[in-house]
Design a protein around this motif. Structure first.
Motif, PDB file in Angstrom:
ATOM      1  N   GLY A 166       0.782  -1.223   0.000  1.00 15.42           N
ATOM      2  CA  GLY A 166       0.000   0.000   0.000  1.00 15.42           C
ATOM      3  C   GLY A 166       0.816   1.277   0.000  1.00 15.42           C
ATOM      4  O   GLY A 166       0.242   2.368   0.046  1.00 15.42           O
ATOM      5  N   GLN A 167       2.132   1.204  -0.048  1.00 14.79           N
ATOM      6  CA  GLN A 167       2.934   2.419  -0.021  1.00 14.79           C
ATOM      7  C   GLN A 167       3.201   2.981  -1.403  1.00 14.79           C
ATOM      8  O   GLN A 167       3.552   4.159  -1.528  1.00 14.79           O
ATOM      9  CB  GLN A 167       4.267   2.156   0.694  1.00 14.79           C
ATOM     10  CG  GLN A 167       4.083   1.904   2.179  1.00 14.79           C
ATOM     11  CD  GLN A 167       5.410   1.768   2.904  1.00 14.79           C
ATOM     12  OE1 GLN A 167       6.455   1.800   2.291  1.00 14.79           O
ATOM     13  NE2 GLN A 167       5.348   1.605   4.199  1.00 14.79           N
ATOM     14  N   ASN A 168       3.058   2.178  -2.435  1.00 15.41           N
ATOM     15  CA  ASN A 168       3.283   2.643  -3.805  1.00 15.41           C
ATOM     16  C   ASN A 168       1.979   2.559  -4.581  1.00 15.41           C
ATOM     17  O   ASN A 168       1.205   1.612  -4.432  1.00 15.41           O
ATOM     18  CB  ASN A 168       4.339   1.791  -4.497  1.00 15.41           C
ATOM     19  CG  ASN A 168       5.689   1.876  -3.795  1.00 15.41           C
ATOM     20  OD1 ASN A 168       6.074   2.929  -3.353  1.00 15.41           O
ATOM     21  ND2 ASN A 168       6.365   0.752  -3.688  1.00 15.41           N
ATOM     22  N   ILE A 169       1.771   3.550  -5.446  1.00 11.33           N
ATOM     23  CA  ILE A 169       0.552   3.583  -6.270  1.00 11.33           C
ATOM     24  C   ILE A 169       0.993   3.678  -7.736  1.00 11.33           C
ATOM     25  O   ILE A 169       1.770   4.557  -8.100  1.00 11.33           O
ATOM     26  CB  ILE A 169      -0.331   4.788  -5.930  1.00 11.33           C
ATOM     27  CG1 ILE A 169      -0.765   4.711  -4.459  1.00 11.33           C
ATOM     28  CG2 ILE A 169      -1.535   4.850  -6.840  1.00 11.33           C
ATOM     29  CD1 ILE A 169      -1.490   5.945  -3.991  1.00 11.33           C
ATOM     30  N   ASP A 170       0.499   2.755  -8.554  1.00 15.04           N
ATOM     31  CA  ASP A 170       0.755   2.815  -9.993  1.00 15.04           C
ATOM     32  C   ASP A 170      -0.426   3.554 -10.617  1.00 15.04           C
ATOM     33  O   ASP A 170      -1.578   3.224 -10.407  1.00 15.04           O
ATOM     34  CB  ASP A 170       0.839   1.409 -10.586  1.00 15.04           C
ATOM     35  CG  ASP A 170       2.056   0.647 -10.075  1.00 15.04           C
ATOM     36  OD1 ASP A 170       3.050   1.305  -9.708  1.00 15.04           O
ATOM     37  OD2 ASP A 170       1.985  -0.590 -10.011  1.00 15.04           O
TER      38      ASP A 170
END
Length: 58
Positions: free
Chosen positions: A51-55
């Motif tokens: 949940g820390q990175n968003i594509d």
């Protein structure tokens, strides 16, 4: 002992018992909540970056 004092003693015992059951119930609810929190913490420790990175695409 007379009937009145026996009745008062029995009433006092009933109130004390009701209080003990209420406290035990509250303690059980608290432990259940803490257990759920501990479960979430353990799940997040397995995948700490979830949940820390968003594509995204624009």
């Amino acid at each position: 002992m007379d009937i009145a004092s026996l009745s008062i003693a029995q009433s006092t015992i009933n109130v004390a018992s009701d209080v003990q059951v209420a406290v035990l119930s509250k303690s059980l609810d608290t432990m259940e909540t803490l257990g759920d929190g501990m479960k979430k913490m353990m799940e997040s420790s397995v995948t700490p970056y979830l949940g820390q990175n968003i594509d995204y695409l624009v």
